[in-house]
Design a protein around this motif. Structure first.
Motif, PDB file in Angstrom:
ATOM      1  N   GLN A   1       0.843  -1.192   0.000  1.00  0.00           N
ATOM      2  CA  GLN A   1       0.000   0.000   0.000  1.00  0.00           C
ATOM      3  C   GLN A   1       0.877   1.239   0.000  1.00  0.00           C
ATOM      4  O   GLN A   1       1.774   1.365   0.819  1.00  0.00           O
ATOM      5  CB  GLN A   1      -0.914   0.010   1.224  1.00  0.00           C
ATOM      6  N   VAL A   2       0.595   2.157  -0.910  1.00  0.00           N
ATOM      7  CA  VAL A   2       1.376   3.389  -1.004  1.00  0.00           C
ATOM      8  C   VAL A   2       0.843   4.411  -0.011  1.00  0.00           C
ATOM      9  O   VAL A   2      -0.369   4.614   0.104  1.00  0.00           O
ATOM     10  CB  VAL A   2       1.322   3.958  -2.428  1.00  0.00           C
ATOM     11  N   ARG A   3       1.761   5.032   0.712  1.00  0.00           N
ATOM     12  CA  ARG A   3       1.389   6.079   1.665  1.00  0.00           C
ATOM     13  C   ARG A   3       2.309   7.269   1.486  1.00  0.00           C
ATOM     14  O   ARG A   3       3.493   7.111   1.206  1.00  0.00           O
ATOM     15  CB  ARG A   3       1.505   5.587   3.100  1.00  0.00           C
ATOM     16  N   LEU A   4       1.747   8.478   1.683  1.00  0.00           N
ATOM     17  CA  LEU A   4       2.518   9.708   1.698  1.00  0.00           C
ATOM     18  C   LEU A   4       2.356  10.322   3.081  1.00  0.00           C
ATOM     19  O   LEU A   4       1.218  10.526   3.536  1.00  0.00           O
ATOM     20  CB  LEU A   4       2.025  10.692   0.642  1.00  0.00           C
ATOM     21  N   VAL A   5       3.455  10.621   3.737  1.00  0.00           N
ATOM     22  CA  VAL A   5       3.408  11.187   5.083  1.00  0.00           C
ATOM     23  C   VAL A   5       4.177  12.500   5.086  1.00  0.00           C
ATOM     24  O   VAL A   5       5.375  12.535   4.814  1.00  0.00           O
ATOM     25  CB  VAL A   5       4.003  10.219   6.114  1.00  0.00           C
ATOM     26  N   GLU A   6       3.440  13.578   5.415  1.00  0.00           N
ATOM     27  CA  GLU A   6       4.059  14.901   5.486  1.00  0.00           C
ATOM     28  C   GLU A   6       4.522  15.196   6.905  1.00  0.00           C
ATOM     29  O   GLU A   6       3.967  14.669   7.877  1.00  0.00           O
ATOM     30  CB  GLU A   6       3.067  15.988   5.068  1.00  0.00           C
ATOM     31  N   SER A   7       5.489  16.087   7.011  1.00  0.00           N
ATOM     32  CA  SER A   7       5.944  16.574   8.313  1.00  0.00           C
ATOM     33  C   SER A   7       6.549  17.958   8.128  1.00  0.00           C
ATOM     34  O   SER A   7       6.844  18.370   6.997  1.00  0.00           O
ATOM     35  CB  SER A   7       6.968  15.619   8.920  1.00  0.00           C
ATOM     36  N   GLY A   8       6.714  18.667   9.252  1.00  0.00           N
ATOM     37  CA  GLY A   8       7.411  19.950   9.211  1.00  0.00           C
ATOM     38  C   GLY A   8       6.534  21.170   9.349  1.00  0.00           C
ATOM     39  O   GLY A   8       7.044  22.293   9.402  1.00  0.00           O
ATOM     40  N   ILE A  28       7.734   1.109  -3.809  1.00  0.00           N
ATOM     41  CA  ILE A  28       7.595   1.991  -4.970  1.00  0.00           C
ATOM     42  C   ILE A  28       8.731   1.776  -5.955  1.00  0.00           C
ATOM     43  O   ILE A  28       9.900   1.732  -5.560  1.00  0.00           O
ATOM     44  CB  ILE A  28       7.554   3.463  -4.504  1.00  0.00           C
ATOM     45  N   PHE A  29       8.369   1.683  -7.236  1.00  0.00           N
ATOM     46  CA  PHE A  29       9.366   1.576  -8.292  1.00  0.00           C
ATOM     47  C   PHE A  29       9.725   2.951  -8.845  1.00  0.00           C
ATOM     48  O   PHE A  29      10.897   3.241  -9.085  1.00  0.00           O
ATOM     49  CB  PHE A  29       8.848   0.697  -9.441  1.00  0.00           C
ATOM     50  N   SER A  30       8.718   3.774  -9.053  1.00  0.00           N
ATOM     51  CA  SER A  30       8.966   5.102  -9.624  1.00  0.00           C
ATOM     52  C   SER A  30       7.804   6.032  -9.337  1.00  0.00           C
ATOM     53  O   SER A  30       6.683   5.591  -9.076  1.00  0.00           O
ATOM     54  CB  SER A  30       9.176   5.008 -11.142  1.00  0.00           C
ATOM     55  N   ILE A  31       8.111   7.328  -9.375  1.00  0.00           N
ATOM     56  CA  ILE A  31       7.105   8.382  -9.223  1.00  0.00           C
ATOM     57  C   ILE A  31       7.371   9.419 -10.298  1.00  0.00           C
ATOM     58  O   ILE A  31       8.524   9.832 -10.478  1.00  0.00           O
ATOM     59  CB  ILE A  31       7.188   9.051  -7.836  1.00  0.00           C
ATOM     60  N   ASN A  32       6.339   9.859 -10.982  1.00  0.00           N
ATOM     61  CA  ASN A  32       6.520  10.933 -11.962  1.00  0.00           C
ATOM     62  C   ASN A  32       6.642  12.264 -11.214  1.00  0.00           C
ATOM     63  O   ASN A  32       7.564  12.453 -10.450  1.00  0.00           O
ATOM     64  CB  ASN A  32       5.380  10.939 -12.968  1.00  0.00           C
ATOM     65  N   ASP A  33       5.731  13.167 -11.410  1.00  0.00           N
ATOM     66  CA  ASP A  33       5.808  14.448 -10.729  1.00  0.00           C
ATOM     67  C   ASP A  33       5.438  14.307  -9.253  1.00  0.00           C
ATOM     68  O   ASP A  33       4.629  13.460  -8.883  1.00  0.00           O
ATOM     69  CB  ASP A  33       4.853  15.460 -11.368  1.00  0.00           C
ATOM     70  N   MET A  34       6.028  15.180  -8.448  1.00  0.00           N
ATOM     71  CA  MET A  34       5.605  15.336  -7.049  1.00  0.00           C
ATOM     72  C   MET A  34       5.317  16.818  -6.829  1.00  0.00           C
ATOM     73  O   MET A  34       5.896  17.679  -7.517  1.00  0.00           O
ATOM     74  CB  MET A  34       6.674  14.852  -6.078  1.00  0.00           C
ATOM     75  N   GLY A  35       4.437  17.109  -5.896  1.00  0.00           N
ATOM     76  CA  GLY A  35       4.088  18.511  -5.726  1.00  0.00           C
ATOM     77  C   GLY A  35       3.506  18.823  -4.367  1.00  0.00           C
ATOM     78  O   GLY A  35       3.208  17.930  -3.564  1.00  0.00           O
ATOM     79  N   TRP A  36       3.388  20.111  -4.130  1.00  0.00           N
ATOM     80  CA  TRP A  36       2.765  20.629  -2.912  1.00  0.00           C
ATOM     81  C   TRP A  36       1.575  21.496  -3.291  1.00  0.00           C
ATOM     82  O   TRP A  36       1.652  22.300  -4.238  1.00  0.00           O
ATOM     83  CB  TRP A  36       3.754  21.451  -2.103  1.00  0.00           C
ATOM     84  N   TYR A  37       0.493  21.336  -2.556  1.00  0.00           N
ATOM     85  CA  TYR A  37      -0.725  22.108  -2.717  1.00  0.00           C
ATOM     86  C   TYR A  37      -1.110  22.619  -1.340  1.00  0.00           C
ATOM     87  O   TYR A  37      -0.665  22.088  -0.327  1.00  0.00           O
ATOM     88  CB  TYR A  37      -1.851  21.235  -3.289  1.00  0.00           C
ATOM     89  N   ALA A  97       1.801  12.799  -5.164  1.00  0.00           N
ATOM     90  CA  ALA A  97       2.711  12.025  -5.998  1.00  0.00           C
ATOM     91  C   ALA A  97       1.924  11.489  -7.181  1.00  0.00           C
ATOM     92  O   ALA A  97       0.905  10.824  -6.996  1.00  0.00           O
ATOM     93  CB  ALA A  97       3.325  10.876  -5.205  1.00  0.00           C
ATOM     94  N   ASP A  98       2.395  11.811  -8.381  1.00  0.00           N
ATOM     95  CA  ASP A  98       1.672  11.448  -9.603  1.00  0.00           C
ATOM     96  C   ASP A  98       2.217  10.175 -10.235  1.00  0.00           C
ATOM     97  O   ASP A  98       3.423   9.971 -10.297  1.00  0.00           O
ATOM     98  CB  ASP A  98       1.782  12.577 -10.637  1.00  0.00           C
ATOM     99  N   GLN A  99       1.276   9.361 -10.697  1.00  0.00           N
ATOM    100  CA  GLN A  99       1.628   8.161 -11.465  1.00  0.00           C
ATOM    101  C   GLN A  99       2.671   7.324 -10.732  1.00  0.00           C
ATOM    102  O   GLN A  99       3.745   7.034 -11.263  1.00  0.00           O
ATOM    103  CB  GLN A  99       2.092   8.546 -12.852  1.00  0.00           C
ATOM    104  N   VAL A 100       2.341   6.949  -9.520  1.00  0.00           N
ATOM    105  CA  VAL A 100       3.220   6.118  -8.715  1.00  0.00           C
ATOM    106  C   VAL A 100       3.132   4.670  -9.184  1.00  0.00           C
ATOM    107  O   VAL A 100       2.033   4.099  -9.263  1.00  0.00           O
ATOM    108  CB  VAL A 100       2.851   6.203  -7.227  1.00  0.00           C
ATOM    109  N   ALA A 101       4.273   4.085  -9.514  1.00  0.00           N
ATOM    110  CA  ALA A 101       4.347   2.664  -9.867  1.00  0.00           C
ATOM    111  C   ALA A 101       4.870   1.915  -8.652  1.00  0.00           C
ATOM    112  O   ALA A 101       5.955   2.208  -8.154  1.00  0.00           O
ATOM    113  CB  ALA A 101       5.277   2.454 -11.050  1.00  0.00           C
ATOM    114  N   ALA A 102       4.069   0.979  -8.174  1.00  0.00           N
ATOM    115  CA  ALA A 102       4.446   0.235  -6.966  1.00  0.00           C
ATOM    116  C   ALA A 102       4.029  -1.217  -7.114  1.00  0.00           C
ATOM    117  O   ALA A 102       3.100  -1.538  -7.872  1.00  0.00           O
ATOM    118  CB  ALA A 102       3.787   0.849  -5.735  1.00  0.00           C
TER     119      ALA A 102
END
Length: 121
Positions: A1-8, A28-37, A97-102
């Motif tokens: 399962q893919v998870r994104l955890v922010e901190s700071g 995870i094998f690869s991630i295309n774009d990453m970003g902040w909103y 995280a866009d188009q995550v391959a896992a």
């Protein structure tokens, strides 16, 4: 399962700085774009900055010259260095995280849970 955890996130006075981090995990094998909103109270979520896997960056006009996005592909982590913060920067900051391959999951986009940034006048 893919998870994104922010901190700071946190509380800072106007003119101060914060550094946000967002780590993606889950075979995870690869991630295309990453970003902040970000999303301020009563407002829609808006793009702050994005970065491609090759390091090309894009910024919203309201953060140009103050914020810097970077990433560490080996760690599947994206950062946002925020300087010269203003009260209007207050909001919940989300990473994406866009188009995550896992392993074991279809390629997809993922969002973090968000981290609060509050800038006092």
């Amino acid at each position: 399962q893919v998870r994104l955890v922010e901190s700071g996130g946190g509380l800072v006075q106007a003119g101060g700085s914060l550094r946000l981090s967002c780590a993606a995990s889950g075979n995870i094998f690869s991630i295309n774009d990453m970003g902040w909103y970000r999303q301020a109270p009563g407002k829609q979520r808006e793009l702050v900055a994005t970065i491609t896997s090759g390091g090309n960056t894009n910024y919203a006009d309201f953060v140009k010259g103050r914020f810097t996005i970077s990433r560490d592909n080996a760690k599947n982590t994206v950062y946002l260095q925020m300087n010269s913060l203003k009260p209007e920067d207050t909001g919940v900051y989300y990473c994406k995280a866009d188009q995550v391959a896992a392993r074991g999951v279809t390629r997809a986009d993922y969002w973090g849970q968000g981290t609060q940034v509050t800038v006092s006048a």
